[in-house]
Motif scaffolding. Sequence first.
Motif, PDB file in Angstrom:
ATOM      1  N   LEU A 291       0.904  -1.251   0.023  1.00  0.00           N
ATOM      2  CA  LEU A 291      -0.084  -0.014  -0.163  1.00  0.00           C
ATOM      3  C   LEU A 291       0.889   1.296   0.072  1.00  0.00           C
ATOM      4  O   LEU A 291       2.054   1.339   0.647  1.00  0.00           O
ATOM      5  N   GLY A 292       0.491   2.339  -0.581  1.00  0.00           N
ATOM      6  CA  GLY A 292       1.109   3.541  -0.788  1.00  0.00           C
ATOM      7  C   GLY A 292       2.610   3.572  -1.476  1.00  0.00           C
ATOM      8  O   GLY A 292       2.458   2.623  -2.280  1.00  0.00           O
ATOM      9  N   ASP A 293       3.411   4.080  -1.098  1.00  0.00           N
ATOM     10  CA  ASP A 293       4.744   4.209  -2.006  1.00  0.00           C
ATOM     11  C   ASP A 293       5.552   2.784  -1.997  1.00  0.00           C
ATOM     12  O   ASP A 293       6.312   2.313  -2.819  1.00  0.00           O
ATOM     13  N   ALA A 294       5.306   1.828  -1.074  1.00  0.00           N
ATOM     14  CA  ALA A 294       5.773   0.633  -0.876  1.00  0.00           C
ATOM     15  C   ALA A 294       5.254  -0.135  -2.327  1.00  0.00           C
ATOM     16  O   ALA A 294       5.699  -1.086  -2.810  1.00  0.00           O
ATOM     17  N   ALA A 295       3.813   0.131  -2.657  1.00  0.00           N
ATOM     18  CA  ALA A 295       3.334  -0.371  -3.782  1.00  0.00           C
ATOM     19  C   ALA A 295       3.645   0.366  -5.364  1.00  0.00           C
ATOM     20  O   ALA A 295       3.480  -0.230  -6.401  1.00  0.00           O
ATOM     21  N   HIS A 296       3.597   1.508  -4.979  1.00  0.00           N
ATOM     22  CA  HIS A 296       3.363   2.138  -6.452  1.00  0.00           C
ATOM     23  C   HIS A 296       4.313   3.769  -6.483  1.00  0.00           C
ATOM     24  O   HIS A 296       3.821   4.721  -7.117  1.00  0.00           O
ATOM     25  N   ALA A 297       5.600   3.764  -5.773  1.00  0.00           N
ATOM     26  CA  ALA A 297       6.122   5.078  -5.612  1.00  0.00           C
ATOM     27  C   ALA A 297       6.340   5.637  -7.047  1.00  0.00           C
ATOM     28  O   ALA A 297       6.693   4.774  -7.973  1.00  0.00           O
ATOM     29  N   GLY A 303       1.358  14.962  -8.504  1.00  0.00           N
ATOM     30  CA  GLY A 303       1.079  15.084  -6.897  1.00  0.00           C
ATOM     31  C   GLY A 303       0.040  13.928  -6.477  1.00  0.00           C
ATOM     32  O   GLY A 303      -1.076  14.254  -6.025  1.00  0.00           O
ATOM     33  N   GLN A 304       0.327  12.707  -7.056  1.00  0.00           N
ATOM     34  CA  GLN A 304      -0.669  11.536  -6.976  1.00  0.00           C
ATOM     35  C   GLN A 304      -0.196  10.732  -5.996  1.00  0.00           C
ATOM     36  O   GLN A 304      -1.131   9.732  -5.534  1.00  0.00           O
ATOM     37  N   GLY A 305       1.117  10.590  -5.538  1.00  0.00           N
ATOM     38  CA  GLY A 305       1.752   9.415  -4.696  1.00  0.00           C
ATOM     39  C   GLY A 305       0.654   9.195  -3.320  1.00  0.00           C
ATOM     40  O   GLY A 305       0.152   8.204  -3.189  1.00  0.00           O
ATOM     41  N   ALA A 306       0.410  10.212  -2.638  1.00  0.00           N
ATOM     42  CA  ALA A 306      -0.446  10.261  -1.453  1.00  0.00           C
ATOM     43  C   ALA A 306      -1.737   9.932  -1.866  1.00  0.00           C
ATOM     44  O   ALA A 306      -2.612   9.334  -1.022  1.00  0.00           O
ATOM     45  N   CYS A 307      -2.375  10.710  -2.899  1.00  0.00           N
ATOM     46  CA  CYS A 307      -3.900  10.646  -3.326  1.00  0.00           C
ATOM     47  C   CYS A 307      -4.004   9.138  -3.423  1.00  0.00           C
ATOM     48  O   CYS A 307      -5.236   8.480  -2.988  1.00  0.00           O
ATOM     49  N   LEU A 308      -2.985   8.457  -4.136  1.00  0.00           N
ATOM     50  CA  LEU A 308      -3.106   6.842  -4.498  1.00  0.00           C
ATOM     51  C   LEU A 308      -3.345   6.145  -3.148  1.00  0.00           C
ATOM     52  O   LEU A 308      -3.816   5.135  -3.013  1.00  0.00           O
ATOM     53  N   ALA A 309      -2.273   6.726  -2.121  1.00  0.00           N
ATOM     54  CA  ALA A 309      -2.018   5.686  -0.929  1.00  0.00           C
ATOM     55  C   ALA A 309      -3.529   5.770  -0.366  1.00  0.00           C
ATOM     56  O   ALA A 309      -4.042   5.069   0.266  1.00  0.00           O
ATOM     57  N   PHE A 310      -4.201   7.141  -0.439  1.00  0.00           N
ATOM     58  CA  PHE A 310      -5.730   7.295   0.294  1.00  0.00           C
ATOM     59  C   PHE A 310      -6.676   6.156  -0.397  1.00  0.00           C
ATOM     60  O   PHE A 310      -7.313   5.691   0.408  1.00  0.00           O
ATOM     61  N   GLU A 311      -6.735   6.217  -1.656  1.00  0.00           N
ATOM     62  CA  GLU A 311      -7.251   5.237  -2.386  1.00  0.00           C
ATOM     63  C   GLU A 311      -7.117   4.072  -2.113  1.00  0.00           C
ATOM     64  O   GLU A 311      -8.006   3.125  -1.858  1.00  0.00           O
ATOM     65  N   ASP A 312      -5.876   3.645  -1.866  1.00  0.00           N
ATOM     66  CA  ASP A 312      -5.513   1.965  -1.376  1.00  0.00           C
ATOM     67  C   ASP A 312      -6.362   1.781  -0.150  1.00  0.00           C
ATOM     68  O   ASP A 312      -7.049   0.821   0.102  1.00  0.00           O
ATOM     69  N   ALA A 313      -6.124   2.719   0.802  1.00  0.00           N
ATOM     70  CA  ALA A 313      -6.659   2.402   2.178  1.00  0.00           C
ATOM     71  C   ALA A 313      -8.075   2.493   2.221  1.00  0.00           C
ATOM     72  O   ALA A 313      -8.776   1.656   2.725  1.00  0.00           O
ATOM     73  N   ALA A 314      -8.746   3.440   1.302  1.00  0.00           N
ATOM     74  CA  ALA A 314     -10.096   3.160   1.219  1.00  0.00           C
ATOM     75  C   ALA A 314     -10.793   1.948   0.546  1.00  0.00           C
ATOM     76  O   ALA A 314     -11.793   1.509   1.004  1.00  0.00           O
ATOM     77  N   THR A 315      -9.897   1.687  -0.355  1.00  0.00           N
ATOM     78  CA  THR A 315     -10.377   0.666  -1.253  1.00  0.00           C
ATOM     79  C   THR A 315     -10.322  -0.816   0.012  1.00  0.00           C
ATOM     80  O   THR A 315     -11.189  -1.693  -0.174  1.00  0.00           O
ATOM     81  N   LEU A 316      -9.039  -0.862   0.522  1.00  0.00           N
ATOM     82  CA  LEU A 316      -9.045  -1.924   1.480  1.00  0.00           C
ATOM     83  C   LEU A 316      -9.847  -1.945   2.841  1.00  0.00           C
ATOM     84  O   LEU A 316     -10.438  -2.974   2.860  1.00  0.00           O
TER      85      LEU A 316
END
Length: 392
Positions: A291-297, A303-316
């Motif tokens: 999840l987050g940069d561990a998955a897709h840095a 400006g999408q790195g943290a936005c995608l991390a929040f998407e990951d969290a919401a999806t999980l």
Amino acid sequence: MRTAVVVGAGLAGLATAGALARCGWHVVVLEQSERVAAPPTALVLWPNGRRALESLDADGGWSAIATPLPDGGVRRPDGQWLVTPRAGGAGPAPGVVHLEDLYDALVAGLGDLVEIRTGFPVTTIRTGPGLRPVIGDGRTEIEADLVVAADGIDSTLRRTLAPESAAVGSGFAAWQAVIPGYRVPPMPDGLAAGGETLGAGYRFVAIPLGERAGGQGGVYWVATAAGAPRPESPATQLELLRRWFADWHPPVGELLAATHAGELVPQEVRELRPLPRAYAFPSGPGGVVLLGDAAHAMPHHLGQGACLAFEDAATLRALAGEAAPGPALTAALEAYSRLRQPRATTVVRQTRRMSAVVQARGRLALRARDAALNHMRPRILSAPFAEWQPPD
Ligand SMILES: Cc1cc2nc3c(=O)[nH]c(=O)nc-3n(C[C@H](O)[C@H](O)[C@H](O)COP(=O)(O)OP(=O)(O)OC[C@H]3O[C@@H](n4cnc5c(N)ncnc54)[C@H](O)[C@@H]3O)c2cc1C
């Protein structure tokens, strides 16, 4: 009780830990540093990131700390417009937040079910059929139904579980700083909307932070230059930046002059190549997710790195939040991987197109860039990102 271990107390780990706890999971967060602390910078939350955070945060408290970010357009170093500012756009307006405020809001949202252990560098992970995942630091081992690898671009867990993916330099260096409100130089008309300027291999973005809870306001800026990171001291690097950007339109020079060396956050821009093939690794009744940069840095140009991390969290949370350990949880983790891996691949592809734009040098390349930018940028900034919705 269902148990989860979240490795890493960055934005991704904190958001996920709070989300799982609010679904009734007992969560332990393991952080290698001695304290949970935000870098002294800021972050743009695009509509997808805002929507993801809203779906995670029952009372919406975080939105009180974000300042709306109108599109400030794109200029050339001489001040000429490449893309004129536009009003509105798809989805909720993007916002900018001071990272200290965002960390505070995420920590406040952890509640009593989350235990944070600092000074715990995870070094080992064991997974296997019939085995609950076990992680450890060489002295202590902890097992859980679910392990969330939110340990950033150099993720120890990803290196073990997805060794095909490696962190590599993107060919850029970046510098960030927040100038406190009382030291912000007078702004010419127009900067209130924020602004981006593109030169040959250089980029400068300035964003007013608005009034923070403490009433400090301030301006966040991020400068990017093609090439390797600089080895010099922050004071010397700041001098270099002032020289590189000396002829740029106001207020670039004024902002650099108002910045103190102690406020400068220099960074090599890095990314994962290739992305991991999967983001979930079933083990026993549950498994491990990236999840987050561990998955897709990825480079920061969109400006999408943290936005995608929040998407990951919401999806999980949407898929696994209510799942019981066993077949239901395993299926939820596999669904997480199926949704998130292609999504990250799309955003990374768009980011790489933007990297080429930022990297353009030479007269012909710059002319082609300027022609393409007007057409490409509004589409990049609004299309697949703004429309993202958390799964039901
Ligand atoms: C210049 C720049 C500008 C950016 N601007 C934006 C923007 O405007 N919008 C946006 O959405 N994104 C932006 N990003 C990207 C964003 O900052 C990152 O994607 C995001 O911070 C990643 O968060 P993370 O929690 O996944 O990783 P990290 O912030 O790296 O957190 C990982 C955590 O795990 C800990 N850790 C690591 N290894 C271990 C271990 N083995 N054991 C225990 N703990 C461990 C670390 O100490 C750290 O606390 C930008 C990035 C840069 C470089």
